[in-house]
Design a protein around this motif. Sequence first.
Motif, short mmCIF file in Angstrom:
data_model
loop_
_atom_site.label_atom_id
_atom_site.label_comp_id
_atom_site.label_asym_id
_atom_site.label_seq_id
_atom_site.Cartn_x
_atom_site.Cartn_y
_atom_site.Cartn_z
N MET A 30 0.83 -1.18 0.00
CA MET A 30 0.00 0.00 0.00
C MET A 30 0.88 1.25 0.00
O MET A 30 1.74 1.39 0.84
CB MET A 30 -0.90 0.03 1.23
CG MET A 30 -2.15 -0.77 1.08
SD MET A 30 -3.45 -0.26 2.15
CE MET A 30 -3.05 -1.05 3.65
N THR A 63 -5.39 0.33 -3.24
CA THR A 63 -5.20 0.61 -4.67
C THR A 63 -6.46 1.19 -5.31
O THR A 63 -6.38 2.08 -6.16
CB THR A 63 -4.80 -0.69 -5.41
OG1 THR A 63 -3.69 -1.27 -4.73
CG2 THR A 63 -4.43 -0.40 -6.83
N ARG A 100 -6.75 4.92 -4.76
CA ARG A 100 -5.75 5.68 -5.51
C ARG A 100 -6.16 5.84 -6.96
O ARG A 100 -5.85 6.85 -7.58
CB ARG A 100 -4.39 5.00 -5.43
CG ARG A 100 -3.70 5.18 -4.11
CD ARG A 100 -2.28 4.69 -4.21
NE ARG A 100 -2.22 3.45 -4.97
CZ ARG A 100 -1.58 2.35 -4.60
NH1 ARG A 100 -0.91 2.35 -3.49
NH2 ARG A 100 -1.60 1.28 -5.35
N THR A 101 -6.84 4.85 -7.51
CA THR A 101 -7.22 4.92 -8.93
C THR A 101 -8.53 5.69 -9.14
O THR A 101 -8.82 6.09 -10.26
CB THR A 101 -7.37 3.51 -9.53
OG1 THR A 101 -8.35 2.79 -8.79
CG2 THR A 101 -6.07 2.78 -9.54
#
Length: 141
Positions: free
Chosen positions: A1, A7, A10-11
């Motif tokens: 992380m 994840t 973040r996207t």
Amino acid sequence: MLWGLPTMLRTLPFLLMLAVWIYAFVECLNTPEQEVRKLPKVAWVIIILLFVPLGPIAWFIAGRPRRNAPYGAVRSDERRWVAPDDNPNFLKSLDERDGEQERRDRGRERERGDRERRPRRDADDEPPASDAGPEDPPPSR
């Protein structure tokens, strides 16, 4: 992380910006040239493509046509509110309606005049000679 975020989180900003960029690009391409504001359409396409975070936002704020423009106006001088008695389309519709009303009134007057010109028959009057046949006796009083 990385940075303590999963994840997926973040996207999410990247996917959101990609969706806004694609939407702005497609909308700009589908907008008619005469409805694009401030700059030519080609300039807006280049701005949207090259300046990814700011280009689509600038398109939505400044380049996109106003959807709530009165009477379908697209230029700023056409967007001002027009009172019904100053609106040429409204006045033209009134003239058309007045013309139709005048035609109807003339037709009614013509019918009324035809009725008034016809001879009136009262119950006491003798029927016209053409109605009485040779075998009919004259009416008695």
